[in-house]
Design an enzyme around this catalytic site. Structure first.
Site, mmCIF file in Angstrom:
data_model
loop_
_atom_site.group_PDB
_atom_site.id
_atom_site.type_symbol
_atom_site.label_atom_id
_atom_site.label_comp_id
_atom_site.label_asym_id
_atom_site.label_seq_id
_atom_site.Cartn_x
_atom_site.Cartn_y
_atom_site.Cartn_z
ATOM 1 N N HIS A 224 -13.569 4.318 7.398
ATOM 2 C CA HIS A 224 -12.964 3.261 6.941
ATOM 3 C C HIS A 224 -13.334 2.514 5.960
ATOM 4 O O HIS A 224 -13.801 1.476 5.648
ATOM 5 C CB HIS A 224 -12.927 2.168 8.281
ATOM 6 N N ILE A 225 -12.841 3.201 4.481
ATOM 7 C CA ILE A 225 -13.536 2.810 3.167
ATOM 8 C C ILE A 225 -12.332 2.652 2.472
ATOM 9 O O ILE A 225 -12.513 2.879 1.131
ATOM 10 C CB ILE A 225 -14.531 3.727 2.684
ATOM 11 N N GLY A 226 -10.800 2.414 2.968
ATOM 12 C CA GLY A 226 -9.907 2.181 2.109
ATOM 13 C C GLY A 226 -10.122 1.268 0.897
ATOM 14 O O GLY A 226 -9.481 1.652 -0.039
ATOM 15 N N SER A 227 -10.946 0.099 1.044
ATOM 16 C CA SER A 227 -10.638 -0.832 0.096
ATOM 17 C C SER A 227 -12.044 -0.951 -0.524
ATOM 18 O O SER A 227 -12.534 -1.721 -1.191
ATOM 19 C CB SER A 227 -10.356 -2.331 0.507
ATOM 20 N N ASP B 129 -8.992 7.953 8.037
ATOM 21 C CA ASP B 129 -9.968 6.761 7.481
ATOM 22 C C ASP B 129 -10.016 5.851 8.543
ATOM 23 O O ASP B 129 -10.900 5.039 8.343
ATOM 24 C CB ASP B 129 -9.398 6.278 6.214
ATOM 25 N N ILE C 102 0.814 -1.186 -0.121
ATOM 26 C CA ILE C 102 0.005 -0.132 -0.088
ATOM 27 C C ILE C 102 0.893 1.393 -0.095
ATOM 28 O O ILE C 102 0.546 2.238 -0.757
ATOM 29 C CB ILE C 102 -0.996 0.031 1.246
ATOM 30 N N ALA D 157 -4.019 3.422 7.965
ATOM 31 C CA ALA D 157 -3.407 2.183 8.317
ATOM 32 C C ALA D 157 -4.275 1.632 9.481
ATOM 33 O O ALA D 157 -5.407 0.927 9.545
ATOM 34 C CB ALA D 157 -1.912 2.144 8.758
ATOM 35 N N ARG D 158 -3.920 2.147 10.837
ATOM 36 C CA ARG D 158 -4.593 1.588 11.996
ATOM 37 C C ARG D 158 -5.032 2.936 12.813
ATOM 38 O O ARG D 158 -3.903 3.390 13.297
ATOM 39 C CB ARG D 158 -3.881 0.462 12.765
ATOM 40 N N GLU E 252 -13.198 2.465 16.824
ATOM 41 C CA GLU E 252 -14.103 2.893 15.768
ATOM 42 C C GLU E 252 -15.125 1.861 16.057
ATOM 43 O O GLU E 252 -15.003 0.837 16.314
ATOM 44 C CB GLU E 252 -13.603 2.872 14.134
#
Length: 320
Positions: free
Chosen positions: A286-289, A263, A159, A238-239, A268
């Site tokens: 949290h929509i990275g993928s 993100d 990534i 990432a986290r 969360e």
């Protein structure tokens, strides 16, 4: 002959669920939300396979409660810190993940966060939606340009390298810190730093791309934030646990950090409330993928892994 049972803790894309249904009797969770370890233990009894995401923790107690039927945990994620791998190994339960297929989508979100933070997109959106925009002004919402800026990437894995490739097109100079230095061809001209501290000091934009883990918890703390150049931008795909939220919120409030794009968050979806009151933070859920193509590919990688296990083979995405 009865088909084996599979429990879906979350809803997957229609194509993936249809593929799962071809080989399994599917039991779905009542609601598409993060389930606790205890809820999974109660709802998935009798399942040979459980499908989860990073929002669900699969603990040693969960695995013990689902024994002896459980044989595979399939997680729709590249990360696996939400699963007790030692307990899975001890119980003979295979764990499947989804590496390699989400890097490009996550890198796109990385650039979205960088651009929105740098160009004050949240403030701009509120201005127009609130009917408070009175027309062009030469000093309205002045942001930060990216050309010539140093992008510091913490975690130069797949990534991180995809983010670097896109950032170069915006004229940014790439700096990075990794657990080990990359081969020259993978660096592609990026500057390596031997420590996070050295990276922070050379990052006009800091982008977190590392896989997380206890060693990196709160790696972005007050001490290291102070090392960032004044007016830096912080981005996290990432986290959430990698950031000391109180320290970052203080730096955003003081102006030492110009803006942030986030993100992922600790705890969360119950994010630190301090972020909601800051105009210079771009928040993303949290929509990275989260593209159709990527989520299909992730799910089908799990399905293919299960098919390989059924043939007595070891799939490439099996952790244990």
């Amino acid at each position: 002959m009865a088909r084996p049972r599979a429990f879906l803790a979350r809803r997957f894309t229609p194509a993936v669920e249809a593929a799962i249904e071809q080989n399994y009797e599917v039991v779905r969770a009542g609601q598409d939300r993060g389930m606790s370890a205890e809820e999974i233990a109660g709802a998935a009894r009798g399942a040979e396979v459980i499908f989860v995401s990073t929002a669900e923790r699969v603990t040693a107690a969960t695995i013990a409660a689902l024994a002896p039927a459980l044989r595979v945990i399939a997680t729709l994620s590249a990360g696996h810190d939400h699963i007790d791998l030692d307990a899975a190994r001890a119980s003979g339960v295979a764990v499947l993940t989804t590496p390699d297929v989400l890097s490009e989508a996550c890198a796109e979100i990385g650039m979205m966060l960088i651009l929105n933070a740098a160009r004050r997109a949240h403030e701009a959106d509120l201005l127009v939606r609130g009917d408070n925009w009175h027309g062009f002004a030469p000093t309205l919402l002045l942001g930060r340009g990216l050309v010539g800026k140093r992008l510091g990437i913490l975690g130069m894995g797949r990534i991180g390298r995809e983010v670097a490739a896109r950032a170069r097109a915006f004229g940014m100079a790439i700096h990075y810190h990794n657990r080990s230095r990359l081969a020259e061809e993978r660096e592609a001209g990026a500057t390596h730093h031997a420590s996070p501290e050295a990276l922070f000091a050379h990052s006009d934009v800091l982008c977190l791309c590392a896989p997380g883990g206890t060693a990196l918890e709160r790696v972005v703390d007050a001490r290291r934030i102070a090392l960032l150049p004044a007016g830096a931008i912080v981005v996290n795909l990432a986290r959430g646990e990698m950031i000391d939220d109180d320290a970052l919120i203080a730096a955003l409030g003081s102006g030492h950090v110009f803006a942030a794009g986030l993100d992922v968050f600790a705890g969360e979806p119950a994010i630190h409330p301090g972020y909601r009151g800051l105009a210079n933070v771009f928040l993303s859920p949290h929509i990275g993928s989260a593209t159709i193509e990527t989520r299909d590919a992730m799910g089908m990688l799990l399905v293919d892994g299960l098919d390989a296990l059924a043939r007595g083979e070891t799939p490439s995405n099996q952790l244990c």
